[in-house]
Design a protein around this motif. Structure first.
Motif, PDB file in Angstrom:
ATOM      1  N   GLY B  39       0.759  -1.082   0.000  1.00  0.00           N
ATOM      2  CA  GLY B  39       0.214  -0.026  -0.168  1.00  0.00           C
ATOM      3  C   GLY B  39       0.863   1.350  -0.084  1.00  0.00           C
ATOM      4  N   ARG B  40       1.898   1.201   0.889  1.00  0.00           N
ATOM      5  CA  ARG B  40       2.859   2.508   0.868  1.00  0.00           C
ATOM      6  C   ARG B  40       3.618   2.337  -0.438  1.00  0.00           C
ATOM      7  NH1 ARG B  40       7.155   3.008   5.395  1.00  0.00           N
ATOM      8  NH2 ARG B  40       7.583   5.089   5.193  1.00  0.00           N
ATOM      9  N   LEU B  41       3.982   1.341  -0.845  1.00  0.00           N
ATOM     10  CA  LEU B  41       4.890   1.507  -2.112  1.00  0.00           C
ATOM     11  C   LEU B  41       3.943   2.103  -3.403  1.00  0.00           C
ATOM     12  CD1 LEU B  41       6.811   0.410  -4.087  1.00  0.00           C
ATOM     13  CD2 LEU B  41       5.759  -1.834  -4.202  1.00  0.00           C
ATOM     14  N   CYS B  42       2.681   1.819  -3.261  1.00  0.00           N
ATOM     15  CA  CYS B  42       1.726   2.392  -4.279  1.00  0.00           C
ATOM     16  C   CYS B  42       1.683   3.914  -4.228  1.00  0.00           C
ATOM     17  CB  CYS B  42       0.324   1.756  -4.301  1.00  0.00           C
ATOM     18  SG  CYS B  42       0.210   0.189  -4.899  1.00  0.00           S
ATOM     19  N   ASP B  43       1.374   4.065  -2.876  1.00  0.00           N
ATOM     20  CA  ASP B  43       1.122   5.733  -2.626  1.00  0.00           C
ATOM     21  C   ASP B  43       2.423   6.378  -2.948  1.00  0.00           C
ATOM     22  OD1 ASP B  43      -1.236   5.068  -1.431  1.00  0.00           O
ATOM     23  OD2 ASP B  43      -0.701   5.169   0.636  1.00  0.00           O
ATOM     24  N   ARG B  44       3.499   5.937  -2.576  1.00  0.00           N
ATOM     25  CA  ARG B  44       5.029   6.425  -2.965  1.00  0.00           C
ATOM     26  C   ARG B  44       5.000   6.502  -4.536  1.00  0.00           C
ATOM     27  NH1 ARG B  44       9.353   3.688   0.853  1.00  0.00           N
ATOM     28  NH2 ARG B  44       9.162   5.040   2.649  1.00  0.00           N
ATOM     29  N   ILE B  45       4.660   5.469  -5.089  1.00  0.00           N
ATOM     30  CA  ILE B  45       4.700   5.485  -6.803  1.00  0.00           C
ATOM     31  C   ILE B  45       3.892   6.401  -7.296  1.00  0.00           C
ATOM     32  CG2 ILE B  45       4.326   4.371  -8.880  1.00  0.00           C
ATOM     33  CD1 ILE B  45       4.912   1.820  -7.534  1.00  0.00           C
ATOM     34  N   TYR B  46       2.488   6.779  -6.930  1.00  0.00           N
ATOM     35  CA  TYR B  46       1.697   7.678  -7.180  1.00  0.00           C
ATOM     36  C   TYR B  46       2.046   9.156  -6.934  1.00  0.00           C
ATOM     37  CZ  TYR B  46      -2.489  10.380  -7.801  1.00  0.00           C
ATOM     38  OH  TYR B  46      -3.707  11.365  -8.122  1.00  0.00           O
ATOM     39  N   GLU B  91      -0.836 -10.407  -6.486  1.00  0.00           N
ATOM     40  CA  GLU B  91      -2.112  -9.261  -6.192  1.00  0.00           C
ATOM     41  C   GLU B  91      -1.212  -7.996  -6.113  1.00  0.00           C
ATOM     42  OE1 GLU B  91      -1.954 -12.173  -4.649  1.00  0.00           O
ATOM     43  OE2 GLU B  91      -3.330 -13.351  -6.006  1.00  0.00           O
ATOM     44  N   GLY B  92      -0.205  -7.890  -5.379  1.00  0.00           N
ATOM     45  CA  GLY B  92       0.291  -6.683  -5.013  1.00  0.00           C
ATOM     46  C   GLY B  92       0.889  -5.918  -6.349  1.00  0.00           C
ATOM     47  N   TYR B  93       1.227  -6.860  -7.191  1.00  0.00           N
ATOM     48  CA  TYR B  93       1.607  -6.542  -8.425  1.00  0.00           C
ATOM     49  C   TYR B  93       0.585  -5.935  -9.223  1.00  0.00           C
ATOM     50  CZ  TYR B  93       6.488  -7.645  -8.185  1.00  0.00           C
ATOM     51  OH  TYR B  93       7.977  -7.651  -7.741  1.00  0.00           O
ATOM     52  N   LEU B  94      -0.435  -6.342  -9.070  1.00  0.00           N
ATOM     53  CA  LEU B  94      -1.808  -5.777  -9.595  1.00  0.00           C
ATOM     54  C   LEU B  94      -2.133  -4.497  -9.113  1.00  0.00           C
ATOM     55  CD1 LEU B  94      -4.342  -8.667 -10.315  1.00  0.00           C
ATOM     56  CD2 LEU B  94      -2.875  -7.159 -12.177  1.00  0.00           C
ATOM     57  N   ARG B  95      -1.967  -4.435  -7.684  1.00  0.00           N
ATOM     58  CA  ARG B  95      -2.321  -3.072  -7.025  1.00  0.00           C
ATOM     59  C   ARG B  95      -1.141  -2.000  -7.614  1.00  0.00           C
ATOM     60  NH1 ARG B  95      -2.756  -3.861  -0.924  1.00  0.00           N
ATOM     61  NH2 ARG B  95      -2.756  -1.524  -0.944  1.00  0.00           N
ATOM     62  N   ALA B  97      -0.063  -1.767 -10.576  1.00  0.00           N
ATOM     63  CA  ALA B  97      -0.513  -1.420 -12.150  1.00  0.00           C
ATOM     64  C   ALA B  97      -1.570  -0.537 -11.920  1.00  0.00           C
ATOM     65  CB  ALA B  97      -0.877  -2.783 -12.900  1.00  0.00           C
ATOM     66  N   GLN B  98      -2.526  -0.818 -10.926  1.00  0.00           N
ATOM     67  CA  GLN B  98      -3.641   0.050 -10.773  1.00  0.00           C
ATOM     68  C   GLN B  98      -3.061   1.611 -10.204  1.00  0.00           C
ATOM     69  OE1 GLN B  98      -6.384  -0.289 -11.825  1.00  0.00           O
ATOM     70  NE2 GLN B  98      -6.877  -2.650 -11.611  1.00  0.00           N
ATOM     71  N   ALA B  99      -2.106   1.512  -9.409  1.00  0.00           N
ATOM     72  CA  ALA B  99      -1.535   3.048  -8.905  1.00  0.00           C
ATOM     73  C   ALA B  99      -0.836   3.653 -10.276  1.00  0.00           C
ATOM     74  CB  ALA B  99      -0.396   2.678  -7.736  1.00  0.00           C
ATOM     75  N   LEU B 100      -0.283   2.861 -10.972  1.00  0.00           N
ATOM     76  CA  LEU B 100       0.323   3.543 -12.136  1.00  0.00           C
ATOM     77  C   LEU B 100      -0.623   4.118 -13.120  1.00  0.00           C
ATOM     78  CD1 LEU B 100       3.126   0.730 -13.189  1.00  0.00           C
ATOM     79  CD2 LEU B 100       3.625   3.066 -12.092  1.00  0.00           C
ATOM     80  N   GLN B 101      -1.933   3.204 -13.151  1.00  0.00           N
ATOM     81  CA  GLN B 101      -3.039   3.938 -13.780  1.00  0.00           C
ATOM     82  C   GLN B 101      -3.393   5.213 -13.374  1.00  0.00           C
ATOM     83  OE1 GLN B 101      -4.518   2.846 -17.159  1.00  0.00           O
ATOM     84  NE2 GLN B 101      -5.374   4.593 -16.989  1.00  0.00           N
ATOM     85  N   ARG B 102      -3.708   5.251 -11.810  1.00  0.00           N
ATOM     86  CA  ARG B 102      -4.199   6.493 -11.384  1.00  0.00           C
ATOM     87  C   ARG B 102      -3.148   7.440 -11.556  1.00  0.00           C
ATOM     88  NH1 ARG B 102      -5.269   2.949  -6.975  1.00  0.00           N
ATOM     89  NH2 ARG B 102      -3.450   3.591  -5.962  1.00  0.00           N
ATOM     90  N   ALA B 103      -1.971   7.382 -11.620  1.00  0.00           N
ATOM     91  CA  ALA B 103      -1.029   8.518 -11.620  1.00  0.00           C
ATOM     92  C   ALA B 103      -0.951   8.800 -13.345  1.00  0.00           C
ATOM     93  CB  ALA B 103       0.348   7.844 -11.621  1.00  0.00           C
TER      94      ALA B 103
END
Lengths: 89, 452
Positions: B39-46, B91-95, B97-103
């Protein structure tokens, strides 16, 4: 900084006056004009200094383009750097 | 002083011959986003992408206005996700991908590349998990591109990965069957992948890249075709000169836009990709250049020679025009994105085998080629293995972007619209490479001596 304004289309009265009017209104100082009319086809290249422009360059481009559309002309305004870069080493 | 002829030539190139900047791509490193918690990884990426690329689209639009040249795409490439995802679950990798899409949505880019893995020698846990969810990631996102490097001249070919990618491509086709298997158009399998490529679907920000960099891909097949037409009935030495001079001018525009974009965005200029990238627009075709050179149809005997000369002249002209050259540099031959290639394939002049031969002398590889939907995955892997070995043996980049169009057979076509274009479904050799592909293992790196 200089802009190159090219105007092409069917000749009519007052094209130069209109383009020059826009330049004057927004502070673009005309430095040089090359213009010909070939069998009713008007073609002009105008070089103008844009250092004293009172509006943003993008806006200036849009205003001239709209003037062209209104008069059935094609008016392109581009920064001189693109020509210098492409054609001079 | 500005020369009238120069002004008119430039305007003609842009207005009538489709000269444009194909892409301004910002490479963004994600190394500092690494976290144990997905979750934190996705937030940081975004956060990082939206911060760094916040002004990318606006700056691109300003430059378009300033120089009067269209910049067709503004894009982002990121560090291969398998490297920063580590042992995150599938599943984490899919999350991610979703974070990248949001960004991508937030910054307004039309593609974001880097859902990628580098497995030329073997697979890490991260690469394995990422590859296992590529089809789902492509189906669940719209603008995320994925690539997998399965081979290099130094490491050889990872045939386990090649076998696996056959399956991944088939699944991606199935999961996006409602949209003509468009998932496969966003997935590239590479050999010798460049780390600074600005073009999709294969763009990512490589491990040796800076925090951020601006990479620019130029275009202009229409300009080259017109220059050749004007050159008339000259010999090939003269024609090579014409192409070089034209490529120089095209690339100078790329260099100008790249430097200006880097300055305005406050990030380093990376490279200009010396590419001839076609679009489905009539007149913006690499095939038409080859036909202008004297071939009755692209795909005729002589095509490989014409393409080799074109590709070489483009590089020679372009190299001098730019301070740093990189990416995929060369003529692209994506079938669906090139009106002349589509026509040649439809009239039966251009076959898959000829395309494969052409990729030995030009950029990229078997690109945007639709094949029958019932093609077995081993055959897809066989096509990948062949194409990848051309790259490995010749010390060049090659790639495969095949679309086994679900439910379609040879002779039908798929249409993606926009830049991705329309692809006639091409017939394939139906003999099976299954036993060869199932052997797995690695094809050893080739010797680079005793050249024959």
């Amino acid at each position: 900084m200089k802009a190159v304004i090219t105007v092409t289309g069917k000749d009519s009265v007052g094209i130069i006056a209109d383009v020059a009017g826009v330049c004057a209104k927004y502070g673009a100082n005309i430095l040089d004009i090359t213009q010909t009319v070939l069998s009713e086809y008007f073609a002009m290249i105008m070089l103008a200094s844009i250092d004293g422009l009172t509006i943003g360059f993008s806006e200036f481009v849009d205003i001239l383009s709209a003037l062209g559309t209104g008069r059935g002309l094609d008016i392109h305004t581009m920064h001189e750097d693109i020509f210098n870069t492409m054609h001079h080493i | 002083m500005i020369n009238t002829q120069d002004v008119l030539e430039t305007i003609q190139m842009i207005r009538e011959e489709n000269l444009d900047i194909r892409t301004v791509t910002m490479g963004i490193s994600l190394w500092d986003c690494v976290s144990e918690d997905v979750g934190r990884l996705c937030d940081r990426i975004y956060d990082k992408i939206t911060r760094r690329a916040e002004h990318l689209v606006a700056v691109g639009q300003e430059i378009e206005k300033q120089y009067g040249i269209p910049i067709v795409n503004k894009r982002v490439s990121v560090t291969p996700v398998s490297l920063i995802g580590g042992d995150t679950s599938p599943e984490g990798y899919l999350r991610i991908a979703q974070a990248l899409q949001r960004a991508a949505d937030a910054v307004g880019v039309n593609f974001l590349g880097g859902f990628s893995a580098l497995v030329q020698k073997g697979m890490t846990v991260g690469a394995d998990r990422l590859i296992s969810v590529i089809p789902e990631a492509l189906a669940e996102t719209r603008n995320i591109c994925s690539s997998v490097n399965v081979a290099s001249t130094k490491a050889g070919i990872n045939m386990d990965a090649v076998a696996r990618m056959g399956n991944v491509i088939k699944r991606a086709a199935y999961l996006t069957r409602e949209e003509q298997s468009i998932g496969c158009a966003k997935l590239v399998v590479f050999a010798n992948v460049p780390e600074d490529n600005p073009f999709m679907a294969g763009a990512f920000c490589g491990v040796g890249e800076p925090e951020t960099a601006v990479n620019v891909g130029v275009s202009g097949p229409g300009v080259v075709a017109s220059a050749i037409r004007r050159a008339g009935d000259c010999d090939l030495s003269e024609l090579a000169e014409v192409i070089k001079k034209t490529a120089f001018k095209i690339t100078r525009v790329g260099q100008l836009v790249a430097s200006e974009a880097a300055r305005r965005l406050g990030v380093p200029f990376g490279i200009v990709d010396l590419s001839l990238a076609p679009t489905p627009a009539v007149g913006d075709s690499v095939a038409y250049i080859l036909e202008e050179m004297g071939l009755e149809s692209c795909g005729a005997h002589g095509t490989t020679a014409a393409l080799a000369m074109l590709n070489d002249a483009v590089k020679k002209g372009g190299v001098m025009a730019s301070s740093h050259v990189g990416g995929l540099s060369g003529a692209f031959i994506p079938v669906s994105e090139d009106a002349g290639m589509i026509a040649a394939a439809e009239r039966g002049a251009l076959t898959l085998e000829k395309l494969e031969a052409m990729t030995a002398v030009c950029s990229v590889g078997l690109d945007m080629i639709a094949v029958p939907g019932d093609t077995p995955e081993e055959v897809i892997s066989g096509i990948i293995a062949d194409e990848i070995s051309i790259g490995v043996a010749n010390n060049k980049t090659t790639a495969v972007r095949l679309i086994p169009a679900y439910g379609k057979t040879a002779g039908e076509s798929v249409s993606f619209g926009g830049l991705l274009g329309r692809a006639p479904v091409m017939p394939l050799n139906s003999y099976s490479p299954a036993k060869f592909i199932r052997r797995g293992g690695r094809i050893p790196a080739p010797i680079h001596s005793l050249k024959n």
